[in-house]
Design an enzyme around this catalytic site. Structure first.
Site, PDB file in Angstrom:
ATOM      1  CE  LYS A  22      -4.007  -2.197   0.274  1.00  0.00           C
ATOM      2  NZ  LYS A  22      -3.511  -3.571   0.123  1.00  0.00           N
ATOM      3  CE  LYS A  73      -7.032   1.592  -0.907  1.00  0.00           C
ATOM      4  NZ  LYS A  73      -6.309   1.410  -2.164  1.00  0.00           N
ATOM      5  NE  ARG A 131      -3.257  -6.896  -9.801  1.00  0.00           N
ATOM      6  CZ  ARG A 131      -3.291  -7.772  -8.803  1.00  0.00           C
ATOM      7  NH1 ARG A 131      -2.926  -9.011  -8.998  1.00  0.00           N
ATOM      8  NH2 ARG A 131      -3.678  -7.393  -7.598  1.00  0.00           N
ATOM      9  NE  ARG A 190      -8.564  -6.813  -9.979  1.00  0.00           N
ATOM     10  CZ  ARG A 190      -7.574  -6.873  -9.089  1.00  0.00           C
ATOM     11  NH1 ARG A 190      -7.161  -8.034  -8.646  1.00  0.00           N
ATOM     12  NH2 ARG A 190      -7.029  -5.774  -8.631  1.00  0.00           N
ATOM     13  NE  ARG A 226     -14.606  -5.197  -0.006  1.00  0.00           N
ATOM     14  CZ  ARG A 226     -14.842  -5.931   1.075  1.00  0.00           C
ATOM     15  NH1 ARG A 226     -13.906  -6.098   1.967  1.00  0.00           N
ATOM     16  NH2 ARG A 226     -16.021  -6.515   1.231  1.00  0.00           N
ATOM     17  CG  ASP A 234      -4.453  -3.842  -7.851  1.00  0.00           C
ATOM     18  OD1 ASP A 234      -4.242  -4.606  -8.826  1.00  0.00           O
ATOM     19  OD2 ASP A 234      -4.639  -4.254  -6.694  1.00  0.00           O
ATOM     20  CD  GLU A 268      -2.749  -3.683  -3.308  1.00  0.00           C
ATOM     21  OE1 GLU A 268      -3.628  -4.052  -4.092  1.00  0.00           O
ATOM     22  OE2 GLU A 268      -2.404  -4.347  -2.321  1.00  0.00           O
ATOM     23  CG  ASN A 327      -1.052  -6.368  -5.496  1.00  0.00           C
ATOM     24  OD1 ASN A 327      -1.485  -6.632  -4.381  1.00  0.00           O
ATOM     25  ND2 ASN A 327      -1.716  -5.614  -6.357  1.00  0.00           N
TER      26      ASN A 327
HETATM   27  N1  LIG Z   1      -9.007   4.816  -4.257  1.00  0.00           N
HETATM   28  C1  LIG Z   1      -9.887   3.892  -4.647  1.00  0.00           C
HETATM   29  N2  LIG Z   1     -10.999   4.264  -5.338  1.00  0.00           N
HETATM   30  C2  LIG Z   1     -11.920   3.348  -5.727  1.00  0.00           C
HETATM   31  N3  LIG Z   1     -11.824   2.038  -5.477  1.00  0.00           N
HETATM   32  C3  LIG Z   1     -10.740   1.605  -4.803  1.00  0.00           C
HETATM   33  C4  LIG Z   1      -9.716   2.507  -4.358  1.00  0.00           C
HETATM   34  N4  LIG Z   1      -8.773   1.780  -3.716  1.00  0.00           N
HETATM   35  C5  LIG Z   1      -9.194   0.498  -3.752  1.00  0.00           C
HETATM   36  N5  LIG Z   1     -10.368   0.382  -4.402  1.00  0.00           N
HETATM   37  C6  LIG Z   1     -11.136  -0.849  -4.660  1.00  0.00           C
HETATM   38  O1  LIG Z   1     -10.887  -1.758  -3.598  1.00  0.00           O
HETATM   39  C7  LIG Z   1     -10.216  -2.926  -4.094  1.00  0.00           C
HETATM   40  C8  LIG Z   1      -9.144  -3.389  -3.102  1.00  0.00           C
HETATM   41  O2  LIG Z   1      -8.174  -2.370  -2.888  1.00  0.00           O
HETATM   42  P1  LIG Z   1      -6.598  -2.625  -2.985  1.00  0.00           P
HETATM   43  O3  LIG Z   1      -6.263  -3.189  -4.318  1.00  0.00           O
HETATM   44  O4  LIG Z   1      -5.929  -1.371  -2.615  1.00  0.00           O
HETATM   45  O5  LIG Z   1      -6.261  -3.673  -1.839  1.00  0.00           O
HETATM   46  P2  LIG Z   1      -6.363  -5.281  -1.856  1.00  0.00           P
HETATM   47  O6  LIG Z   1      -7.188  -5.691  -2.957  1.00  0.00           O
HETATM   48  O7  LIG Z   1      -6.779  -5.718  -0.516  1.00  0.00           O
HETATM   49  O8  LIG Z   1      -4.989  -5.817  -2.214  1.00  0.00           O
HETATM   50  P3  LIG Z   1      -4.632  -7.024  -3.251  1.00  0.00           P
HETATM   51  O9  LIG Z   1      -4.723  -6.488  -4.635  1.00  0.00           O
HETATM   52  O10 LIG Z   1      -3.261  -7.300  -2.791  1.00  0.00           O
HETATM   53  O11 LIG Z   1      -5.538  -8.185  -3.052  1.00  0.00           O
HETATM   54  C9  LIG Z   1      -9.646  -2.523  -5.428  1.00  0.00           C
HETATM   55  O12 LIG Z   1      -9.510  -3.628  -6.272  1.00  0.00           O
HETATM   56  C10 LIG Z   1     -10.665  -1.506  -5.928  1.00  0.00           C
HETATM   57  O13 LIG Z   1     -11.771  -2.151  -6.531  1.00  0.00           O
HETATM   58 MG   LIG Z   2      -5.685  -4.909  -5.059  1.00  0.00          MG
END
Ligand SMILES: Nc1ncnc2c1ncn2[C@@H]1O[C@H](COP(=O)(O)OP(=O)(O)OP(=O)(O)O)[C@@H](O)[C@H]1O
Ligand SMILES: [Mg+2]
Length: 316
Positions: free
Chosen positions: A129, A165, A216, A230, A238, A278, A286, A288
């Site tokens: 992050k 987050k 992604r 996605r 999410r 991402d 993000e 990864n």
């Molecule tokens: N600033 C943002 N605005 C809108 N949607 C967001 C934002 N940040 C995250 N998201 C949504 O939330 C989801 C998860 O956030 P993020 O990718 O930061 O963490 P994570 O998915 O937990 O990590 P990983 O990709 O390692 O599994 C993203 O795929 C996206 O759909």
């Molecule tokens: Mg993510």
């Protein structure tokens, strides 16, 4: 990497327990399959089976044959001196906790004799992050804090919906949405920061995410090997596939290409050879670096085989 032993590399994959892996959709399995098909020796190693003893870094490892269709089959069990490997592919999933930190410090002992991917130092440096903060021109308005007052003030000043987050998770775990007009803001921020004792990232919620989701983008050695969109499932903000999101084919925009070109030098400098970006609405949310996924999805969506590029890179 040792000499130019193109034939029969010995590759160890450090991973979570086999029984937790959905092999049909697993990126590690796709890479193991391709490497195995080329005659390389594949070992599957769980962190709990790695130990340092009498001057040697050892692991109780399984020699395996793996495939997206057939799963992971153990051929033999061996106590391996990890130095006898050519490559260690660290594919352990978050949480990035103290154990994960120690794992990177232990794998670092193998360098430079063994090629460890991603570089243990890079994985430590690039909290998935926080690392985006190195690229301020590409990220949405963001605050990182453990102080509920600061986070609430940030939202008041910007008048925006926030996404909150944790810094150590994946798969959307622990992420919360905080609309500007929410009534229980104090409670949500307090819960997320554990009453001011845990650092979190609070970021502008980009509304395009609800319709177009996130993209992604998989990078190998700084170059794109595939990308897909996605879309979140109905009623979910999410877009993670593990939360019911749908994967769709995607192309890169000019802006995304510029973004990649601008972050590439730092990724490579930090030894981050295989990463998953991402991106929402052209903004980086993000990076990864621990165990980026997406190859199995790209095979399914496009019938292409990005894992061949990964194994080419390992051979080179
Ligand atoms: N600033 C943002 N605005 C809108 N949607 C967001 C934002 N940040 C995250 N998201 C949504 O939330 C989801 C998860 O956030 P993020 O990718 O930061 O963490 P994570 O998915 O937990 O990590 P990983 O990709 O390692 O599994 C993203 O795929 C996206 O759909
Ligand atoms: Mg993510």
């Amino acid at each position: 990497m040792k000499n130019n032993r193109k034939h029969r590399l010995r590759i160890g994959f450090v991973m979570d327990p086999i029984r937790k892996i959905l092999y049909r959709e697993d990126t590690s399995v796709s890479i193991m399959e391709e490497a195995g098909n080329r005659g390389h020796r594949i070992y599957y190693i769980e962190p709990k089976n790695i130990f340092f003893k009498a001057g040697r870094l050892l692991a109780l490892a399984n020699r395996v044959r793996a495939g997206l269709k057939n799963g992971i089959h153990v051929l033999s069990e061996e106590t391996l001196d990890l130095r006898s490997l050519d490559i260690v592919f660290n594919r352990k999933d978050p949480p990035f906790d103290l154990s994960y930190l120690y794992l990177t410090q232990i794998l670092e002992l193998l360098e430079p004799d063994v090629f460890v991917i991603n570089s243990p130092r890079g994985v430590r440096k690039a909290n998935e992050k926080l690392y985006i903060l190195s690229f301020p021109q590409w990220i949405p308005p963001t605050i990182v804090s453990n102080n509920p007052v600061q986070i609430a003030r940030f939202q008041r000043e910007k008048k925006i919906d926030l996404i909150l987050k944790p810094l150590d998770q994946k798969g959307g775990t622990g992420i919360a949405l905080l609309p500007y007009g929410a009534s229980d803001k104090k409670r949500t921020i307090g819960k997320m920061t554990r009453r001011g004792s845990r650092w979190i990232m609070a970021q502008k919620y980009l509304a395009q995410n609800s319709t177009h989701g996130d993209k992604r983008i998989l990078l190998l050695n700084g170059k794109v090997i595939g990308a897909f969109q996605r879309i979140p499932k109905k009623g979910e903000f999410r877009s993670n596939l593990s939360l019911g999101g749908t994967a769709l084919p995607a192309r890169l925009t000019q802006r995304e290409k510029r973004l990649i070109a601008s972050i590439r030098p730092k990724l490579l400098k930090d030894g981050l050879y295989f990463v998953g970006l991402d991106v929402v609405a052209g903004y980086l949310i993000e990076i990864n670096v621990t165990s980026p996924a997406g190859i199995a999805e790209l095979i399914e969506l496009e019938g292409r085989h990005p894992e061949t590029s990964v194994v080419n890179f390992l051979e080179a």
